[in-house]
Each structure stands twice: as C-alpha cells, then as structure tokens.
Design a protein around this motif. Structure first.
Motif, mmCIF file in Angstrom:
data_model
loop_
_atom_site.group_PDB
_atom_site.id
_atom_site.type_symbol
_atom_site.label_atom_id
_atom_site.label_comp_id
_atom_site.label_asym_id
_atom_site.label_seq_id
_atom_site.Cartn_x
_atom_site.Cartn_y
_atom_site.Cartn_z
ATOM 1 N N LYS A 343 119.321 11.406 48.879
ATOM 2 C CA LYS A 343 118.294 11.042 49.854
ATOM 3 C C LYS A 343 116.899 11.415 49.355
ATOM 4 O O LYS A 343 115.934 10.666 49.528
ATOM 5 N N HIS A 344 116.817 12.577 48.727
ATOM 6 C CA HIS A 344 115.520 13.022 48.220
ATOM 7 C C HIS A 344 115.034 12.098 47.105
ATOM 8 O O HIS A 344 113.829 11.786 47.020
ATOM 9 N N PHE A 345 115.940 11.636 46.263
ATOM 10 C CA PHE A 345 115.573 10.714 45.190
ATOM 11 C C PHE A 345 115.033 9.407 45.783
ATOM 12 O O PHE A 345 114.036 8.866 45.299
ATOM 13 N N VAL A 346 115.686 8.915 46.830
ATOM 14 C CA VAL A 346 115.230 7.680 47.484
ATOM 15 C C VAL A 346 113.846 7.886 48.089
ATOM 16 O O VAL A 346 112.953 7.031 47.968
ATOM 17 N N ALA A 347 113.645 9.048 48.757
ATOM 18 C CA ALA A 347 112.342 9.346 49.352
ATOM 19 C C ALA A 347 111.259 9.447 48.276
ATOM 20 O O ALA A 347 110.118 9.030 48.478
ATOM 21 N N LYS A 348 111.632 9.973 47.125
ATOM 22 C CA LYS A 348 110.686 10.091 46.022
ATOM 23 C C LYS A 348 110.230 8.716 45.552
ATOM 24 O O LYS A 348 109.030 8.492 45.320
ATOM 25 N N ILE A 349 111.181 7.777 45.445
ATOM 26 C CA ILE A 349 110.852 6.429 44.972
ATOM 27 C C ILE A 349 110.045 5.657 46.026
ATOM 28 O O ILE A 349 109.060 4.990 45.693
ATOM 29 N N LEU A 350 110.460 5.752 47.291
ATOM 30 C CA LEU A 350 109.848 4.939 48.336
ATOM 31 C C LEU A 350 108.579 5.528 48.929
ATOM 32 O O LEU A 350 107.705 4.785 49.391
ATOM 33 N N VAL A 351 108.465 6.860 48.943
ATOM 34 C CA VAL A 351 107.354 7.498 49.661
ATOM 35 C C VAL A 351 106.499 8.386 48.757
ATOM 36 O O VAL A 351 105.288 8.191 48.649
ATOM 37 N N PHE A 352 107.127 9.362 48.099
ATOM 38 C CA PHE A 352 106.352 10.384 47.406
ATOM 39 C C PHE A 352 105.562 9.820 46.224
ATOM 40 O O PHE A 352 104.359 10.094 46.091
ATOM 41 N N ASN A 353 106.209 9.057 45.358
ATOM 42 C CA ASN A 353 105.508 8.517 44.188
ATOM 43 C C ASN A 353 104.371 7.569 44.571
ATOM 44 O O ASN A 353 103.271 7.658 44.012
ATOM 45 N N PRO A 354 104.604 6.625 45.516
ATOM 46 C CA PRO A 354 103.486 5.771 45.947
ATOM 47 C C PRO A 354 102.331 6.577 46.547
ATOM 48 O O PRO A 354 101.159 6.240 46.346
ATOM 49 N N LEU A 355 102.667 7.646 47.294
ATOM 50 C CA LEU A 355 101.617 8.501 47.867
ATOM 51 C C LEU A 355 100.769 9.125 46.769
ATOM 52 O O LEU A 355 99.536 9.138 46.833
ATOM 53 N N LYS A 356 101.421 9.660 45.752
ATOM 54 C CA LYS A 356 100.687 10.304 44.661
ATOM 55 C C LYS A 356 99.840 9.291 43.896
ATOM 56 O O LYS A 356 98.714 9.596 43.490
ATOM 57 N N ARG A 357 100.365 8.073 43.695
ATOM 58 C CA ARG A 357 99.574 7.040 43.014
ATOM 59 C C ARG A 357 98.365 6.658 43.845
ATOM 60 O O ARG A 357 97.274 6.444 43.311
ATOM 61 N N PHE A 358 98.537 6.562 45.155
ATOM 62 C CA PHE A 358 97.427 6.230 46.051
ATOM 63 C C PHE A 358 96.326 7.288 45.954
ATOM 64 O O PHE A 358 95.133 6.970 45.979
ATOM 65 N N MET A 359 96.707 8.543 45.822
ATOM 66 C CA MET A 359 95.730 9.633 45.734
ATOM 67 C C MET A 359 95.187 9.806 44.316
ATOM 68 O O MET A 359 94.187 10.494 44.120
#
Length: 615
Positions: A343-359
């Motif tokens: 689940k954490h891996f999925v959250a990383k792909i869908l949420v965390f990585n895009p968030l970091k790229r946005f910032m």
C-alpha cells in the motif's frame, strides 16, 4: 583532496583561497547559475574568479584594504558573492544588509559598522542610502556607492556612484597598466589567515538594537564541515537554490561556504516569490528552508488539491492518511507488514512522488530546516511523503551550525546532536551554553555585549533546551520569550504558537500573557487560504482588514483555537484572541528582516488589541 578536507575540518584555509583552488583545478566547471529573461546563464569557476579579482582590484585603487568594511544591500545575485569574496581577499570584512531593511536600519548598520563602501543591488537600495544621508547627515566613512543594476539612475550624481561593472573594469585596466600590481591580488589571497575576520552579521534585533557579530574564516568553515562529513556532500551531489538573503548566516553557509568547500553549484532564484518554480527547474540535490518556506510548500499543496477533481482529492487524502499511519508505526519502532508495504508503494507512486515533483524537491537527498522553531506536524508531513527533512540548530554567534539531525537521530520536534568536537552544557535555568572553534570573535565595537555573551569561553545561546534520552536536544524557547503568568506559571509560547500555525488558516500567532492571569493571542489570518474559504462560503470582502473583521471568519478561527486548546493543559489555553486587521510588516518594525516577531514592540504597537483581550 584528503589534505583539503583536513584543512576544512580544522578551518586552516580562507574563502578566497578556496575560490583560487577551484578556479585552478576545475576552471571550466559550473559554479553559478542565474536566470535572466527566462534563460539560465552559466558562470564557470574561472569566470567567478575573474569577476572577484577585477572587483577586488577596483576596490584596492580606492584605498580599500585590511580591516576595512564593505556593506552589501542587495537581493541575491552573483555580484553579491563577487563583492563578498573580493572584500575578504583584500583582508576586509563584508557587512550584509537585508534588502528589505528600511532606510533607518540601513542607516544604523552603515554608521555602526563604519563601512567605507556599499554595494547596492538597484535604485531602491541606492535611494535608501541617499535618503539616510539627506535626513541624518553624510556617512563619515562612506567613500563609494556601487550599484549592480543601474536602471533608472541616468540622472543621478555620479561623483560617488559607480556601476559594479565599471569598478571591475577600472580594476582590470589598472592592473594591466601597472606591471608591479599584476600579482597583487594573488599575494593578498595567499596572505589571508583563517582567523582573520571575514564577515559581520548583524543580529535580527528581536529584543533590542542589532549587534554586529564578527565571524572569521575558521568560524565559518569548522561550523559547516560536519554537514559535508555526515551527509557525504560531494561536488556531484551538491547543488542548491539560493533564495534567502545572503546576509542571513544560514543562506551564507549553504550558498557560499559549502559551495566553496565542495566546489558545488549555486543557482540563484529569480525572487522569493518564484522559489517553487525555480526549484522545479533546477531540482536541487540539497535544500535549506526556514520554517515559513516549508509551511508555504505544504500550504501550496493543500491549496492546489482543493482545486483538483473529487477523485484526485480522495486519492490524495487516502495517501496522506496511509502515510501518516505508517509513519506513526515506524516512529514507535514497529515494522510494516507486507500488505502495508505494498500500500505504501502505491501511495508513493500515486501521491508522494507527484507531490515532491510539484514542489521541486523530488531530487533532494538531504534537506534542512533551521532559523526558528518549526511545528512538528510540518516536519511529519514532509517525512511522510519521503523528503529527508532534518532539523538543524545554530545561531549567528556559533557560525551558523551547532547541532543537527541525521538518519539515526531524527526525533520529530528535536534539534539533533552536537557537531563533532562541540562541547555543550545546560545551565540550571535550562539555557544552552556551547564551546567550539566556530564560536564567533565577538560583537563589533561592543565589548560589553561580547563579555555578556561569551563567559569563560562558553557562548550563552539564550535558548532554553531539554536533553532527550537519545542524545538529541529539543529547543524549548528563547529564554527572553518565556511567559510567566501572574500565578507564577512558566509558559513556553512557541509551542502553542506553532500548534496554532499548524492551521492552514493562521499564518502568524503571538501568545501574550506576561504578568497576566490568563493567556491571550494576537492572530493573523492566512489571506490566501481564508480568502479561498470565504469565497467558497459566498462571503464578499475587499481587503485583508475587511476579511479579518467578518464574523464568519472569527468563528472559523475560534474553532481552530478550540482545537489547539484541547491539546494543552488548561493553564496553557488561549482564553481570548484578537484577529489583527493588518499583516505584520518589517517596514513597520513588527518583524525582523528574517520575519521573526519583535516581541518587545508588540504590546505597545497593538495596545488597543491588548486592551481588548485584557479589558
């Protein structure tokens, strides 16, 4: 390189000597990048050195030399660095002036430091100098005003005013026409001593007039070296975005000291308002942010997701909730099970990585927060999305760094462990005292303040701390900020203020109550987020003052205050609060140049609001 590292650790080198080293070993490699008209322009180490040499020679022919002071009042530009190193190369000291300082503060610093030359970024900064002279009289030591951007200054008196490029060219022309002076600059650089005063950094003045802290090359180098050693910072792993004022000791550490020690690239942001855009363009490997910057990055994501489609909002909220649950489990020393890891891996792909790229911080391998206390919730947010955010603690008088966190010591809310070789002790009243080669030389022309700050070699930090079981320290508050109520209860205001500022609707909180029988608060709403909330509610408003005065907004903030009160003991609860009708401003004397609240002026500046709380 091993010998160079040893000299870093011991501080046995100067900043101009480091520039000379890189210009000689990697002359064509990238040193500086600056954006102009949409294009990132490159400056090599050889070009960096040439600019510094030319400007230093231009200063030399005007009599600038050992012990003299050069002030810089400018936004961050490459010329800031050139001027800084050029003055030091001649044995002089650089005095940084915040570009946001009103003319009165600039006037005080120029007179107190006895600066003989000032480098101004543009017409606005030159006008401050001229206005100060018109009102307070001529500066007795000031010989030359140098301006980087001469736009709008065609009709100015050029008797004492020169452009930066003119000074550089005059220096080079003089050297080419005087054979005996050909090696003068190199001789000056090589003659520099590590214990020579390099910079004068004026304190923010939260409790009184600013004091000029003198720092040597050794102070700065030995304070910064632990970061290189601990985080394996090398030239190919070091690039930073320079956006905080360079006269701030924290920005100086990352954009001047570490860059010169490592040979890493410095990228100049266009302005403080474009930091996030520039972060995405540069994708730095190392990033330093004061608490307000990290809060703004978090808020920008929160505001952006409010405009997203319902499905995107649900995925975002799911990812953050999941990440926070996993983070709490890891904090408790537990391992994620296989299902949780998926689940954490999925959250990383869908949420965390895009968030970091946005910032713009997706390439960062270590990031830091310092300069003031930060809410633990902000730190948790960034660690949840995978940003390695570490708290660092230091002060101008300690060379900028004294304690820092790392992968093994990173308790949320703590400030890390001492730098190698640093001695520290905690006094009976909780004040932190430190001893280290990074401790400053003293305050410029202020022996009394120096004697009060350095006692038997121990720096009195003025910060109250607690020692944690794992060896880290936690900053409680500034010693002078502790509130003692009429009932004799000691209250730490920063902890309550940070909890209040965790709300996306509150941008500034000032807890009051010294000598009173209960705590109150002066609160400043976040204009953007509260404005967006008001629009969603169909509420009309025109100005900040109008928005703050709406009954519905007061009810919104009251709920936030009640939420925070539930997390503190009753004696620490905010019983009454007032919403400020104006935003706190440096020009009005309510904030320092580093955006810290000047508590000593708040009660008098907001006398009516205080009367409303304690009527």
């Amino acid at each position: 390189m091993d010998d160079l590292n040893q000299r870093f650790e011991d501080g046995n080198i100067t900043l101009p000597q480091l520039l000379l080293h890189w210009a000689g070993t990697i002359p064509d490699e990238l040193a500086i990048r600056e954006k102009d008209l949409g294009i990132w322009n490159r400056v090599t180490w050889a070009e960096y050195f040439a600019k510094v040499r030319g400007f230093a020679l231009g200063l030399h022919i005007r009599g600038f030399g050992r012990g003299d002071r050069l002030a810089i009042a400018s936004e961050d530009t490459p010329e800031w660095l050139y001027s800084d190193i050029a003055a030091q190369a001649l044995g002089g000291m650089t005095v940084g002036v915040y570009p946001t300082n009103p003319w009165r503060e600039l006037n005080y610093i120029l007179r107190h430091s006895k600066s003989s030359i000032i480098v101004c970024g543009d017409q606005e900064q030159v006008d401050k100098v001229l206005n100060a002279e018109a009102i307070e009289g001529a500066f007795p030591n000031l010989k030359l005003i140098v301006c980087v951007d001469m736009k709008g200054m065609r009709n100015y008196d050029r008797t004492r005013l020169k452009s930066f490029d003119e000074v550089v060219q005059e220096g080079l022309d003089h050297a080419s026409g005087h054979i005996d002076d050909a090696d003068f600059f190199l001789d000056c650089v090589n003659a520099g001593k590590p214990d020579d005063p390099a910079v004068v950094v004026y304190t923010s003045g939260t409790t009184g007039p600013p004091k000029g802290a003198m720092l040597s090359h050794r102070n700065l180098l030995v304070a910064s070296y632990p970061l290189i050693d601990q985080f394996n910072l090398t030239r190919d792993r070091y690039s930073v975005v320079c956006y905080l004022p360079l006269c701030h000791v924290a920005e100086r550490v990352f954009s001047t000291i570490l860059s010169l020690m490592i040979g890493g690239a410095v990228n100049f942001a266009e302005s403080i308002d474009t930091v996030q855009v520039n972060l995405r363009e540069i994708a730095p490997r190392v990033f330093l942010g004061v608490p307000r910057i990290w809060e703004k990055l978090q808020y920008s994501a929160s505001i952006r997701i409010q405009d997203a489609r319902p499905m995107a909002r649900r995925v975002y909220n799911w990812g953050l909730d999941l990440g926070q649950a996993h983070f709490r489990k890891i904090e408790a020393g537990q391992q994620l099970n296989p299902v949780e890891r998926v689940k954490h891996f999925v959250a990383k792909i869908l949420v965390f990585n895009p968030l970091k790229r946005f910032m713009g911080i997706d390439k960062v391998h270590c990031s830091f927060v310092g300069g003031a206390s930060i809410s633990p919730e902000v730190v948790r947010f960034f660690r949840v999305i995978g940003v390695p955010l570490y708290q660092v603690y230091g002060m101008t008088e300690s060379g900028g760094l004294a304690f820092f966190q790392n992968a093994d010591k990173a308790t949320v809310g703590a400030a890390g462990v001492p730098a190698p070789g640093l001695q520290y002790r905690i006094a009976e009243d909780g004040e932190l005292e430190i001893k280290h080669p990074s401790v400053f030389l003293g305050y410029l022309d202020n022996e009394k303040a120096t004697a009060e700050t350095i006692i038997d070699g121990w720096l009195q930090t003025g910060d109250v701390v607690e020692q944690l079981d794992n060896g880290e320290i936690a900053i409680v508050d500034r010693k002078k900020s502790i509130i003692i109520t009429s009932g004799g209860k000691n209250i730490t205001p920063s902890e309550i203020e940070n909890a209040l500022k965790d709300s996306i609707y509150i941008s500034e909180a000032i807890v009051v109550g010294e000598g009173r029988n209960f705590l109150g608060a002066l609160l400043q709403i976040d204009y953007d987020t509260v404005g967006k909330w008001a629009q969603a509610q169909g509420l009309a408003y025109t100005t900040f003052s109008h928005l703050s005065s709406l009954d519905e907004v007061r009810e919104l903030i009251a709920k936030e205050v009640a939420r925070v009160n539930d997390t503190f003991a009753r004696v620490e609860n905010i019983r009454k609060f007032v919403l400020l009708k104006k935003q706190l401003d440096h020009d009005d004397g309510e904030l320092t140049a580093t955006q810290k609240v000047r508590r000593n002026v708040i009660e008098t500046r907001f006398e009516a609001e205080m009367a409303e709380i304690y009527a």
